[in-house]
Motif scaffolding. Structure first.
Motif, mmCIF file in Angstrom:
data_model
loop_
_atom_site.group_PDB
_atom_site.id
_atom_site.type_symbol
_atom_site.label_atom_id
_atom_site.label_comp_id
_atom_site.label_asym_id
_atom_site.label_seq_id
_atom_site.Cartn_x
_atom_site.Cartn_y
_atom_site.Cartn_z
ATOM 1 N N GLY B 87 0.816 -1.210 0.000
ATOM 2 C CA GLY B 87 0.000 0.000 0.000
ATOM 3 C C GLY B 87 0.847 1.257 0.000
ATOM 4 N N ALA B 88 1.869 1.278 0.838
ATOM 5 C CA ALA B 88 2.693 2.477 0.962
ATOM 6 C C ALA B 88 3.403 2.789 -0.355
ATOM 7 C CB ALA B 88 3.715 2.297 2.086
ATOM 8 N N PHE B 89 4.009 1.768 -0.958
ATOM 9 C CA PHE B 89 4.762 2.026 -2.181
ATOM 10 C C PHE B 89 3.837 2.253 -3.367
ATOM 11 C CE2 PHE B 89 8.160 0.735 0.486
ATOM 12 C CZ PHE B 89 9.253 1.407 -0.018
ATOM 13 N N ALA B 90 2.654 1.633 -3.341
ATOM 14 C CA ALA B 90 1.682 1.903 -4.402
ATOM 15 C C ALA B 90 1.263 3.369 -4.347
ATOM 16 C CB ALA B 90 0.472 0.989 -4.246
ATOM 17 N N VAL B 105 -7.989 9.445 -3.851
ATOM 18 C CA VAL B 105 -8.048 8.421 -4.902
ATOM 19 C C VAL B 105 -6.811 7.525 -4.828
ATOM 20 C CG1 VAL B 105 -8.241 8.033 -7.369
ATOM 21 C CG2 VAL B 105 -9.391 9.984 -6.340
ATOM 22 N N ALA B 106 -5.668 8.157 -4.597
ATOM 23 C CA ALA B 106 -4.430 7.378 -4.503
ATOM 24 C C ALA B 106 -4.509 6.381 -3.358
ATOM 25 C CB ALA B 106 -3.236 8.305 -4.323
ATOM 26 N N SER B 110 -4.371 2.458 -3.835
ATOM 27 C CA SER B 110 -3.301 1.656 -3.234
ATOM 28 C C SER B 110 -3.913 0.550 -2.382
ATOM 29 C CB SER B 110 -2.322 2.513 -2.434
ATOM 30 O OG SER B 110 -2.985 3.463 -1.682
ATOM 31 N N GLY B 111 -5.061 0.840 -1.750
ATOM 32 C CA GLY B 111 -5.758 -0.228 -1.040
ATOM 33 C C GLY B 111 -6.185 -1.326 -1.992
ATOM 34 N N LEU B 112 -6.688 -0.926 -3.163
ATOM 35 C CA LEU B 112 -7.149 -1.928 -4.135
ATOM 36 C C LEU B 112 -5.985 -2.744 -4.682
ATOM 37 C CD1 LEU B 112 -9.887 0.093 -6.041
ATOM 38 C CD2 LEU B 112 -10.180 -1.743 -4.376
#
Lengths: 447, 355
Positions: B87-90, B105-106, B110-112
């Motif tokens: 999640g963090a790097f996404a 949205v980000a 990132s959760g998705l």
């Protein structure tokens, strides 16, 4: 259940109240200067933390007992970071304001992960990040990182010094062509930090560089050493953290029959606490030192007499006075105190506490000449250096030492410099400029 | 008698389906929310906001994710920190590479992304159970961190491999002060907690619990094990990913993959165990206990002893006490801190009578 819950609740309340207490604005006494000590005394890196922060606290006690910084007494608060980035951030926020209401002026995480976690907060909070031989290397460019210093050298100068030493042993740079060096490192930012400089030098010299990483905490290195046996390198540069990992490195080297006098340890693995656990396997290992260990320096003897003589020492075991980490802590604290003196002088605040920006100016004005070192009783303990607006790294010179089974023998009479100091400086500036442009930071103009 | 169930009549389906049927609960929740949203941002010090409350809320989200998977769906997993890293790097890469990307949205994306990875690593759960599954999910922990470490693209080719999280910008306004970041984290936490509570008591939650209690029976009753287990993995990873992104963006601010190591996964596991398996609110208690107790102990000891006692001894003592407390909790209240809170409610209901 109820009494237990009540007690737990009241204990929590007390703790919460105590936690809130230091935040309440207090009235700072004019003749006090608050310092922050984010120590790491437990866990795999405790040998490092107890020695280093013990040295810092011992020197501050020594200063207080001998009249303070032009009369200003030092006070400090401690916080346990466990060498963990998340805890370091918590400690940073907690220590930001001291019990006496003063803001901290300098922060020293003794660890690259912690330094990276707080490095972007320095300019905003007006706190100096004093990286003592660790941390972000391109912070040595003061035009970009005006609040961050690398006064005891950094990993790029360190790796250059090591390769210089290898070249000396091999009989010159021209003999390095075709040689193979394994960089065996803990798989973290700290372990990879020397690589940009190392790769460049290896390429220039025609050295075959093999990078092998060890997952933290690094106690399991069997497969990596088997790989080293296959690679048959001429040298190994070992970049470990914590005495467990460092001692394991030497015992595994002994097991696969790799000669220890072809291994060079990093400053954070080059201490007595790292060598002793490996026993005979450690004999012959090279380390580099930005601060030379030993009890014979006049300053060390004075601290021993004034602080430990009065039973006010911070080390649980006074025998550790004069060891690598403790001496390093003393040297770090000497720089704090000299910076305080400079700050008082520059801003006309003799005998008064200084603020973060004033301390920054004082730190930037550090000038350790031979005379100054003699006056402090530190001749030969650190290399002379001078900081300036653009140059935030120290001498970049190290002494080469070799473990003889009981103590370190100092191999080089003088501090060894990198083969081409301008080259390292160029790398630092290029990296800092790249960072500044990527992050929209302004590059200061230096006079 | 502070707390009464008697006299609560439900006169419609809407009331019957309320998240909190008791008026006292709603008042308490309202009070907590008012304090959290309107009082704390203005009164709490920067230290409390940025070093205590923000990490606590972030880790509560992660613990909630772990709790959905472990407490509700009964799938023992050890990969929470890996999904946090994902999640963090996404989030970092989304904001870095897509210029118009707004922060909410980000975070959602990132959760998705974490959820998608979670589905892949949830596949072994169809074959293996219990401790064996824990070992299989360990792979996710090491694989995700290894991939991020190995390929420089994820870190924008930073030589040290450390990313600097961008500032949070929502609708052109930068949320950079501790109070502002706290509000961002709090809003997301409240929304996701509300969603989790509803999922847990709705059909999804009942499916998870059926699978947890006996998956063969659940399958016989017509539940698709594949769907239910993977759904639990996806939602759990979503929470871990969002929590990890918030942890990186509001607390650490500069992140290296090594920060999301196996130790963190274990700590998340302990948060769930201490807080109470299969309770949403327990995630908050557990995260508070594991994350904040060592900090309070450290503050307490330094305040109590100051410089009189060697700090090495007090630091070691803190760890001893922390460990002893965990053992005591497991012995005296194996159902976790959430059960303590339930007991307290029971007492308040009966007060002043003992039984």
């Amino acid at each position: 259940m109820r009494p237990m819950f009540q007690r737990a609740a009241s204990a929590l309340l007390v703790t919460a109240a105590l936690a809130a207490a230091p935040i309440a604005p207090g009235i700072a006494l004019a003749e006090e200067q608050y310092m922050a000590v984010p120590s790491s005394r437990v866990g795999p890196y405790s040998a490092m933390g107890t020695g280093y922060y013990g040295g810092i606290i011992d020197y501050m006690t020594y200063v207080n007992k001998t009249g303070g910084v032009n009369g200003v007494q030092l006070t400090w608060a401690e916080c346990e970071t466990e060498y963990n980035a998340a805890r370091t951030v918590e400690c940073y926020q907690r220590l930001l304001t001291g019990p006496n209401g003063q803001k901290m002026v300098v922060f020293d995480t003794l660890g690259t992960p912690g330094a990276y976690a707080v490095i972007n907060r320095m300019a905003e909070d007006e706190v100096v990040l004093a990286q003592f031989g660790y941390g972000r290397t391109d912070a040595a460019d003061g035009r970009v990182w005006s609040w961050v210093f690398n006064a005891a050298g950094h990993y790029w100068s360190q790796i250059a010094v090591k390769m210089n030493f290898m070249a000396q042993v091999e009989g010159g740079v021209e003999n390095m062509r075709g040689k193979k060096i394994v960089h065996l490192h803990i798989d973290s930012a700290y372990g990879r930090e020397p690589l940009p400089a190392m790769r460049q030098i290896a390429e220039d010299w025609g050295v075959n560089l093999v990078e092998i990483s060890i997952p933290p905490p690094g106690l399991e290195q069997k497969s990596q050493w088997l790989q080293i046996r296959r690679e048959r390198p001429d040298w190994v540069t070992f970049w470990g953290a914590g005495s467990g990992m460092n001692a394991t490195g030497m015992t595994e080297a002994a097991r696969v029959g790799f000669p220890r006098d072809r291994m060079m340890y990093v400053t954070f693995g080059g201490a007595e606490e790292d060598m002793v656990p490996a026993g005979d396997a450690a004999v012959g290992t090279y380390v580099v030192a930005n601060v030379v260990p030993g009890k014979d320096f006049p300053l060390v003897q004075q601290i021993n007499e004034v602080v430990y003589g009065a039973g006010a020492g911070n080390l649980a075991n006074p025998e550790r006075v004069g060891t690598v980490y403790w001496n390093r802590g003393v040297a770090a604290a000497v720089m704090w105190v000299e910076a305080l003196k400079n700050a008082q002088a520059i801003h006309g605040k003799d005998g008064q506490a200084v603020t973060g920006p004033e301390f920054r100016d004082g730190y930037e004005a550090l000038d350790f000449t031979e005379e100054k070192l003699a006056e402090l009783g530190m001749t030969g303990m650190i290399a002379p250096f001078k900081l300036s607006c653009e140059k935030h790294d120290g001498s970049g010179r190290f002494k080469i030492m070799q473990w003889n089974g009981e103590k370190f023998d100092i191999i080089s009479d003088d501090f060894v410099a990198a083969p081409d100091e301008g080259f390292i400086r160029g790398l630092v500036e290029a990296s800092a400029e790249k960072f500044a442009s990527e992050n929209g930071m302004t590059v200061r103009d230096c006079p | 008698m502070y707390y009464r169930q008697a006299g609560t009549y439900r006169t419609g389906y809407a009331q019957d389906m309320r998240l909190m049927p008791l008026k006292e609960d709603r008042i308490l929740l309202g009070l907590v929310l008012v304090i959290a949203f309107a009082v704390l941002p203005f009164t709490a010090s920067d230290y409390w906001l940025s070093a205590i409350l923000i990490p606590w809320l972030c880790m509560s989200l992660v613990a909630m994710g772990q709790n959905i998977l472990m407490g509700y769906a009964g799938q023992l997993s050890l990969g929470a920190a890996g999904f946090m890293a994902a999640g963090a790097f996404a989030c970092y890469n989304l904001i870095l590479r897509v210029e118009w990307m707004p922060f909410p949205v980000a975070i959602l994306l990132s959760g998705l992304i974490a959820a998608a990875i979670g589905i892949v690593f949830g596949l072994p759960s169809l074959r293996v159970r219990g401790l064996y599954l824990a070992v299989a999910t360990l792979a996710s922990q090491f694989f995700i961190v290894w991939v991020i470490d190995k390929f420089g693209w994820f870190k924008n080719y930073d030589t040290s491999g450390i990313i600097t999280a961008q500032d949070i910008v929502i609708f052109g306004k930068a949320f950079t002060s501790p109070a502002e970041m706290y509000l961002v984290v709090l809003t997301i936490t409240v929304l996701l907690t509300w969603a989790a509570m509803n999922m847990a008591r709705g059909s999804a939650g009942r499916n998870w619990q059926a699978v947890r209690d006996m998956d063969v029976a659940a399958e016989v009753m017509g539940l698709s094990l594949l769907r239910t287990k993977l759904q639990a993995f996806a939602i759990s990873s979503f929470y871990c990913g969002v929590g990890g992104a918030l942890f990186a963006f509001t607390y650490l601010k500069s992140v290296e993959p090594a920060a999301f190591d196996i130790n963190l996964s274990f700590r998340v596991l302990f948060m769930v165990l201490i807080g109470g398996l299969g309770t949403i609110i327990g995630s908050f208690y557990g995260a508070g206990f594991i994350l904040l107790l060592p900090v309070f102990l450290n503050i307490f000891f330094h305040a109590l002893f100051g410089k009189a006692v060697d700090a090495s001894i007090t630091s070691a003592l803190e760890q001893v006490i922390f460990g002893v407390l965990i053992i005591l909790f497991m012995i005296y209240e194996p159902l976790g801190l959430a059960k303590l809170w339930q007991n307290l409610q029971e007492r308040m209901r009966r007060w002043p009578f003992k039984f």
